[in-house]
Design a protein around this motif. Structure first.
Motif, short mmCIF file in Angstrom:
data_model
loop_
_atom_site.label_atom_id
_atom_site.label_comp_id
_atom_site.label_asym_id
_atom_site.label_seq_id
_atom_site.Cartn_x
_atom_site.Cartn_y
_atom_site.Cartn_z
N UNK A 23 0.80 -1.22 0.00
CA UNK A 23 0.00 0.00 0.00
C UNK A 23 0.83 1.28 0.00
N UNK A 24 2.10 1.17 0.37
CA UNK A 24 2.92 2.37 0.51
C UNK A 24 2.75 2.98 1.88
N UNK A 25 3.56 4.01 2.16
CA UNK A 25 3.48 4.67 3.46
C UNK A 25 4.81 5.34 3.80
N UNK A 26 5.02 5.57 5.09
CA UNK A 26 6.25 6.22 5.55
C UNK A 26 6.88 5.40 6.66
N UNK A 27 8.21 5.44 6.72
CA UNK A 27 8.94 4.83 7.84
C UNK A 27 9.93 5.85 8.38
N UNK A 28 10.18 5.76 9.67
CA UNK A 28 11.13 6.67 10.32
C UNK A 28 12.53 6.06 10.28
N UNK A 29 13.49 6.82 9.75
CA UNK A 29 14.89 6.38 9.66
C UNK A 29 15.71 7.24 10.62
N UNK A 30 16.40 6.61 11.54
CA UNK A 30 17.27 7.32 12.45
C UNK A 30 18.66 7.45 11.83
N UNK A 31 19.10 8.68 11.61
CA UNK A 31 20.44 8.94 11.09
C UNK A 31 21.26 9.62 12.18
N UNK A 32 22.55 9.83 11.91
CA UNK A 32 23.39 10.53 12.88
C UNK A 32 23.02 12.01 13.00
N UNK A 33 22.23 12.51 12.04
CA UNK A 33 21.77 13.90 12.10
C UNK A 33 20.35 14.02 12.65
N UNK A 34 19.73 12.91 13.01
CA UNK A 34 18.37 12.94 13.52
C UNK A 34 17.43 12.08 12.69
N UNK A 35 16.13 12.22 12.95
CA UNK A 35 15.12 11.39 12.31
C UNK A 35 14.79 11.92 10.91
#
Length: 335
Positions: free
Chosen positions: A255-267
């Protein structure tokens, strides 16, 4: 009097060549030199032990005599070691014979070539003597002889640079991203060392003038930090880029959507388009690591999707999916 196995003390075999012996001695001196271990009596004892052993077997004449004694002593032990070993026949003649060439001396230049250090023994003399054991003195007549050798330091020579020191330093991937500092102890000095952004495993950070003192007014050596970057639980490094796996459930994949990716600069929110396959890759520009030579330039973060089944899927959902699967089969069959 105790027998000393100089080959064991240096960590070499009895048939070791001159190059191997010299290399083993260099390694021990760099580790136990009093300049590197101020006030450490155990290290000083190891330094003296290694120096005495090197004195004995680095000189061909001394080594030949020592090897004969060693063989004789081992045969005596094999026979059961009864009674006292006859040291008398091996005693050096102070007036001649075994006492004519007592030490294998080294110039300041030779010492600097071997160790790159300050050209002094850091207290090998000991108190009230030349620092050599009774065993050495009995066999070779002590540490005296022409020149001052190891026992008494060196005369002034031409200026030579001090020893370069090396320290192993481990940093995390987060510290590689932002840069960090470490407090380094060398001898009686405490140095706060700055480790730049973007370092890699194998990088060497040079701290100019933080090594050992020079010889005869020569420049101070440098201190090198040998960097190792520890593995990260989430990211794999690829040059200045980072790679990461991102699990998603099959609903979001379809269906698609969004996911949160944690990087060294933040979300960062990553948009997943409908009908995304497992293995699909996304590039997040500038979310990687800084370049060591150009720290204002950053690599990218490469995210790869992996589809996983929900662990808490319920029976109604399974029934609905089964109905959809049956309908799909029927649709495909009628095409």
């Amino acid at each position: 009097m105790d027998f000393k196995d100089y080959y064991v003390n240096l960590g070499v075999s009895p048939d070791a060549d001159e190059k191997t012996i010299k290399k083993a001695y260099q390694k021990l001196v760099k580790k136990y030199h009093p300049d590197v271990n101020p006030g450490d009596k155990a290290a000083e004892a190891k330094f003296k032990e290694a120096t005495e052993a090197y004195q004995a077997i680095s000189d061909p004449e001394k080594r030949h005599k020592y090897d004969e004694l060693r063989q004789d002593y081992q045969q005596w032990q094999t026979r059961g070691g009864r009674g006292d070993f006859d040291w008398g026949r091996w005693q050096s003649n102070p007036g001649g014979g075994g006492g004519g060439r007592q030490t294998h001396t080294m110039s300041p230049e030779d010492f600097a070539e071997m160790f790159g250090g300050s050209g002094r023994t850091g207290g090998f003399n000991g108190s009230g003597g030349d620092g050599y054991s009774d065993f050495f003195s009995t066999l070779f007549g002590g540490g005296g002889g022409q020149g001052r050798g190891f026992a008494g330091g060196f005369a002034e020579g031409r200026p030579r640079a001090g020893q370069d020191l090396e320290v192993e330093v481990q940093v995390t991937l987060e510290e590689t991203h932002r840069g960090t500092t470490r407090v380094i102890h060398t001898g009686d000095k405490k140095i706060e060392a700055k480790i730049p952004k973007g370092v890699r495993t194998g990088s060497r950070v040079r701290l100019t003038g933080q090594g050992s003192p020079g010889i005869s007014g020569g420049p101070v050596g440098n201190l090198y930090l040998n960097i190792t970057v520890s593995p990260h639980t989430r990211f794999d490094r690829d040059g200045d880029n980072l790679r990461a796996d991102q699990p998603i459930d099959f609903y979001r994949a379809v269906l698609g959507g969004e996911v949160s990716i944690q990087t060294f600069d933040g979300e960062v929110l990553l948009k997943i388009p409908p009908l995304s396959q497992s293995g699909k890759k996304f590039r997040l520009k500038g979310k990687g690591l800084p370049n060591l030579e150009q720290p204002n330039q950053y690599g990218d973060l490469l995210v790869e999707l992996s589809i996983v089944l929900p662990e808490d899927i319920r029976e109604p959902e399974i029934t609905a999916l089964r109905d959809l699967a049956d309908k799909r089969k029927a649709t495909v069959k009628n095409i």
